[in-house]
Design a protein around this motif. Sequence first.
Motif, PDB file in Angstrom:
ATOM      1  N   MET A   4       0.701  -1.236  -0.023  1.00 37.04           N
ATOM      2  CA  MET A   4       0.029  -0.176   0.093  1.00 37.04           C
ATOM      3  C   MET A   4       0.893   1.139   0.216  1.00 37.04           C
ATOM      4  SD  MET A   4      -3.311   0.579   2.529  1.00 37.04           S
ATOM      5  CE  MET A   4      -2.488   0.016   3.862  1.00 37.04           C
ATOM      6  N   VAL A  56       1.584   5.037   0.766  1.00 35.05           N
ATOM      7  CA  VAL A  56       0.775   6.124   1.404  1.00 35.05           C
ATOM      8  C   VAL A  56       1.095   7.261   0.438  1.00 35.05           C
ATOM      9  CG1 VAL A  56       0.565   7.218   3.497  1.00 35.05           C
ATOM     10  CG2 VAL A  56       0.933   4.818   3.532  1.00 35.05           C
ATOM     11  N   LEU A 106       0.033  14.271   1.441  1.00 34.55           N
ATOM     12  CA  LEU A 106      -0.911  15.253   1.179  1.00 34.55           C
ATOM     13  C   LEU A 106      -0.025  16.691   1.037  1.00 34.55           C
ATOM     14  CD1 LEU A 106      -3.335  15.009   4.111  1.00 34.55           C
ATOM     15  CD2 LEU A 106      -3.577  14.106   1.908  1.00 34.55           C
ATOM     16  N   ASP A 127       1.760  13.504   6.077  1.00 34.43           N
ATOM     17  CA  ASP A 127       1.204  12.349   6.297  1.00 34.43           C
ATOM     18  C   ASP A 127      -0.403  13.095   6.756  1.00 34.43           C
ATOM     19  OD1 ASP A 127       2.652  10.408   5.411  1.00 34.43           O
ATOM     20  OD2 ASP A 127       3.651  10.318   7.621  1.00 34.43           O
ATOM     21  N   SER A 128      -1.299  12.279   6.552  1.00 35.22           N
ATOM     22  CA  SER A 128      -2.671  12.582   6.743  1.00 35.22           C
ATOM     23  C   SER A 128      -3.017  12.643   8.538  1.00 35.22           C
ATOM     24  CB  SER A 128      -3.718  11.818   6.375  1.00 35.22           C
ATOM     25  OG  SER A 128      -3.470  10.752   6.899  1.00 35.22           O
ATOM     26  N   HIS A 129      -2.048  11.749   9.280  1.00 36.81           N
ATOM     27  CA  HIS A 129      -2.197  11.743  10.452  1.00 36.81           C
ATOM     28  C   HIS A 129      -0.985  12.277  11.279  1.00 36.81           C
ATOM     29  CE1 HIS A 129       0.036   8.202   9.309  1.00 36.81           C
ATOM     30  NE2 HIS A 129       0.672   8.418  10.546  1.00 36.81           N
ATOM     31  N   ALA A 175       3.363  16.073  23.917  1.00 35.90           N
ATOM     32  CA  ALA A 175       2.641  15.499  22.870  1.00 35.90           C
ATOM     33  C   ALA A 175       1.186  15.201  23.161  1.00 35.90           C
ATOM     34  CB  ALA A 175       3.340  14.305  22.282  1.00 35.90           C
ATOM     35  N   THR A 176       0.635  15.559  24.500  1.00 34.24           N
ATOM     36  CA  THR A 176      -0.599  15.231  24.855  1.00 34.24           C
ATOM     37  C   THR A 176      -1.418  16.150  25.160  1.00 34.24           C
ATOM     38  OG1 THR A 176       0.538  14.630  26.957  1.00 34.24           O
ATOM     39  CG2 THR A 176      -0.218  12.971  25.387  1.00 34.24           C
ATOM     40  N   LEU A 193      -1.745  18.950  19.000  1.00 34.51           N
ATOM     41  CA  LEU A 193      -3.182  18.047  19.080  1.00 34.51           C
ATOM     42  C   LEU A 193      -3.931  18.878  17.739  1.00 34.51           C
ATOM     43  CD1 LEU A 193      -4.190  18.204  22.628  1.00 34.51           C
ATOM     44  CD2 LEU A 193      -3.083  16.294  21.199  1.00 34.51           C
ATOM     45  N   LEU A 215      -3.808  18.640  13.495  1.00 31.92           N
ATOM     46  CA  LEU A 215      -3.260  17.614  12.406  1.00 31.92           C
ATOM     47  C   LEU A 215      -2.627  18.661  11.292  1.00 31.92           C
ATOM     48  CD1 LEU A 215      -6.061  14.920  11.927  1.00 31.92           C
ATOM     49  CD2 LEU A 215      -3.711  14.704  13.043  1.00 31.92           C
ATOM     50  N   ASN A 263       1.851   4.008  13.519  1.00 34.50           N
ATOM     51  CA  ASN A 263       1.066   4.854  12.936  1.00 34.50           C
ATOM     52  C   ASN A 263       1.497   5.376  11.417  1.00 34.50           C
ATOM     53  OD1 ASN A 263      -0.695   4.931  15.126  1.00 34.50           O
ATOM     54  ND2 ASN A 263       0.239   7.070  15.746  1.00 34.50           N
ATOM     55  N   GLY A 264       2.685   5.404  11.305  1.00 35.45           N
ATOM     56  CA  GLY A 264       3.236   5.672  10.133  1.00 35.45           C
ATOM     57  C   GLY A 264       2.924   4.742   8.962  1.00 35.45           C
ATOM     58  N   MET A 265       2.621   3.551   9.100  1.00 31.05           N
ATOM     59  CA  MET A 265       2.350   2.583   8.271  1.00 31.05           C
ATOM     60  C   MET A 265       0.751   2.409   7.584  1.00 31.05           C
ATOM     61  SD  MET A 265       5.056   0.534   8.723  1.00 31.05           S
ATOM     62  CE  MET A 265       4.554  -0.978   8.185  1.00 31.05           C
ATOM     63  N   LEU A 266      -0.134   3.266   8.574  1.00 31.46           N
ATOM     64  CA  LEU A 266      -1.327   3.325   8.136  1.00 31.46           C
ATOM     65  C   LEU A 266      -1.609   4.361   7.154  1.00 31.46           C
ATOM     66  CD1 LEU A 266      -2.739   3.363  11.942  1.00 31.46           C
ATOM     67  CD2 LEU A 266      -2.582   1.090  10.356  1.00 31.46           C
ATOM     68  N   ALA A 267      -2.477   3.818   6.467  1.00 30.11           N
ATOM     69  CA  ALA A 267      -3.129   4.978   5.288  1.00 30.11           C
ATOM     70  C   ALA A 267      -4.596   5.683   5.726  1.00 30.11           C
ATOM     71  CB  ALA A 267      -3.072   4.244   4.061  1.00 30.11           C
ATOM     72  N   ILE A 268      -4.226   6.601   6.737  1.00 26.97           N
ATOM     73  CA  ILE A 268      -5.539   6.766   7.264  1.00 26.97           C
ATOM     74  C   ILE A 268      -5.720   8.081   6.516  1.00 26.97           C
ATOM     75  CG2 ILE A 268      -6.350   8.236   9.432  1.00 26.97           C
ATOM     76  CD1 ILE A 268      -4.075   6.813  10.876  1.00 26.97           C
ATOM     77  N   ARG A 269      -7.221   8.437   6.178  1.00 25.89           N
ATOM     78  CA  ARG A 269      -7.551   9.535   5.354  1.00 25.89           C
ATOM     79  C   ARG A 269      -7.872  10.614   6.205  1.00 25.89           C
ATOM     80  NH1 ARG A 269     -12.359   8.138   3.220  1.00 25.89           N
ATOM     81  NH2 ARG A 269     -12.515   6.336   4.840  1.00 25.89           N
ATOM     82  N   TYR A 270      -7.729  11.621   5.750  1.00 20.83           N
ATOM     83  CA  TYR A 270      -7.980  13.201   6.139  1.00 20.83           C
ATOM     84  C   TYR A 270      -9.057  13.806   5.074  1.00 20.83           C
ATOM     85  CZ  TYR A 270      -7.995  17.934   7.903  1.00 20.83           C
ATOM     86  OH  TYR A 270      -8.426  19.082   8.253  1.00 20.83           O
ATOM     87  N   LEU A 318      -7.068  13.014  19.467  1.00 18.37           N
ATOM     88  CA  LEU A 318      -5.637  12.804  18.940  1.00 18.37           C
ATOM     89  C   LEU A 318      -4.704  12.176  20.169  1.00 18.37           C
ATOM     90  CD1 LEU A 318      -5.307  15.862  16.482  1.00 18.37           C
ATOM     91  CD2 LEU A 318      -5.753  13.596  16.172  1.00 18.37           C
ATOM     92  N   VAL A 319      -5.201  12.611  21.417  1.00 20.64           N
ATOM     93  CA  VAL A 319      -4.430  11.943  22.246  1.00 20.64           C
ATOM     94  C   VAL A 319      -4.672  10.603  22.468  1.00 20.64           C
ATOM     95  CG1 VAL A 319      -4.314  12.058  25.084  1.00 20.64           C
ATOM     96  CG2 VAL A 319      -4.811  13.954  23.723  1.00 20.64           C
ATOM     97  N   PHE A 363      -5.466   8.777  19.967  1.00 21.72           N
ATOM     98  CA  PHE A 363      -4.807   8.158  18.847  1.00 21.72           C
ATOM     99  C   PHE A 363      -3.424   8.036  19.124  1.00 21.72           C
ATOM    100  CE2 PHE A 363      -2.543   9.515  14.611  1.00 21.72           C
ATOM    101  CZ  PHE A 363      -2.772   8.164  14.042  1.00 21.72           C
ATOM    102  N   ARG A 364      -2.845   8.873  19.532  1.00 18.06           N
ATOM    103  CA  ARG A 364      -1.152   8.909  19.769  1.00 18.06           C
ATOM    104  C   ARG A 364      -0.948   7.721  20.841  1.00 18.06           C
ATOM    105  NH1 ARG A 364       1.544  13.909  18.690  1.00 18.06           N
ATOM    106  NH2 ARG A 364       3.457  12.637  18.929  1.00 18.06           N
ATOM    107  N   PHE A 420     -10.046  10.506   9.631  1.00 19.37           N
ATOM    108  CA  PHE A 420     -10.320  11.626  10.372  1.00 19.37           C
ATOM    109  C   PHE A 420     -11.297  12.560   9.603  1.00 19.37           C
ATOM    110  CE2 PHE A 420      -6.075  10.755  12.280  1.00 19.37           C
ATOM    111  CZ  PHE A 420      -6.616  10.533  13.452  1.00 19.37           C
TER     112      PHE A 420
END
Lengths: 162, 291
Positions: A1, A3, A6, A22-24, A45-46, A65, A67, B2-9, B38-39, B41-42, B51
Amino acid sequence: MTVTKLHIETTINGEPREFLCDSHETLLSALRNGLGLTGTKEGCATGDCGACSILLDGRLVPACLVLAPEAQGRAVTTIEGLSSGDALHPLQQKFLEHAALQCGVCTPGFIVAAKALLDAKPNPSEDETRYWLAGNLCRCTGYDKIIRAVLDAASEMKESAI
Amino acid sequence: MNGMLAIRYETPQSVGEAVRLMAADPDARVLAGGTDLLVQFRAGVRQPSAFVDVKRIPELMSITIDGQGLRLGAATAAAVIGEHVELRTLWPGLVEAVQLIGSTQIQGRGSVGGNLCNASPAADTTCALIVNRADCVIAGPGGERTVPVEEFCIAPGRTVLQRGELLIALRLPRPAARTSDAYLRLIPRSEMDIAVVGAAVSVTLDANGVCRSARVAIGAVAPTALLVPEAAKALVGSSLDAASLKRAAEAASTAARPIGDKRGTAGYRRTVAGVLTRRAAAIAAGRARRK
Ligand SMILES: Cc1cc2nc3c(=O)[nH]c(=O)nc-3n(C[C@H](O)[C@H](O)[C@H](O)COP(=O)(O)OP(=O)(O)OC[C@H]3O[C@@H](n4cnc5c(N)ncnc54)[C@H](O)[C@@H]3O)c2cc1C
Ligand code: FES
Ligand code: FES
């Protein structure tokens, strides 16, 4: 896959900027790693420490917090945008004069948060200042010097505005 | 990881577009301010496939007050609510609950819709919404529906929202004459903590200062925030004197079903639920008398 990254177009410290993310990914990561703007710090980071404080469309937010793609079409202000050329912002100058920093990791966050305070309220009381900055943590300097620096900057900025 | 996932925005521009995105993908999550999501998710607690950022939808980002009352867009940031003078005047208790959420930075992002949809029993705005008879306006594939806020959360982290649905707004009826509200919470420090107990009260007085109607809700003392009609009953018909406030406090303590943990024993929480109910009722009464 595969990636795909954006492509984001935004305004940072008044300048149009573009970056890939990246989207996230967080906006904090995009600023520091993608754009090389390392003034904004990562503490927790929280959302707990305020080290990553930035202004997003003028509003104080924790960049950890947000994106990165949320910055599309918005205006971002970071600590790098506060001085004009070599002239420090009064808050930066007062932090130096009051020795309101030691290791400095919390300092950009405090200064950006204090700028948001003075933008909203040019003449804050000590109480208002302490509450406003309650989400900024410092583990070395102690808060008194920081609060004094902010209040001193406020009164100087008021005088120079007259 | 997380970097491996294809998450859409995704950035839907309308409620209809958001509903379609949510209905098409059961693992998509609404992103409002992200201060819970996001907390989580992280921390790896949530791994959404997308998202769905709802902050570009005008209906979710606006505040309107008219003769009917308030329509509060679900994703409106807490800071924007705190700056709204008319909202503060009409619902001071709701606004004080909103302003307790996190720090100035968190206020710049966190929303009432997110606070509610995250469905924490300790969420600060839920009790204040309950005593103000808020309705949740929900959009979904079948159109719009409305749910009273006290029925919205069904368990910690769970709401009545079905697949494809999102919360678009909260609707609060305009307070009657001599009506006001208050919210109090107990935390071990003065800022930046999660409620050990919370209590909200709304009262309506008649011209003689007699309480004609009341609502009491308590938080962090059961799996969901509780509406406590027995406590309200103790207030109605009284002049909100010390004896009736004490009866309301007892009713709130009785209704509380807290757990005990390192932040407070069950017995302590039960006692504090009563104390905060009494104090919030006194503050709401004082505000209502000045209206
Ligand atoms: C440092 C810190 C301090 C905090 N302090 C407090 C506090 O004192 N009191 C308190 O109550 N909370 C506190 N919180 C928790 C959080 O800030 C609040 O719950 C906030 O209101 C969440 O809003 P949000 O817009 O950021 O939600 P998000 O994180 O965007 O969303 C929360 C959840 O609700 C869902 N959701 C959001 N909006 C919708 C919608 N319109 N329709 C359907 N689902 C939706 C999301 O998918 C997610 O599951 C704190 C958090 C942090 C990080
Ligand atoms: S790094 Fe963002 S609040 Fe700590
Ligand atoms: S100066 Fe080190 S954390 Fe504040």
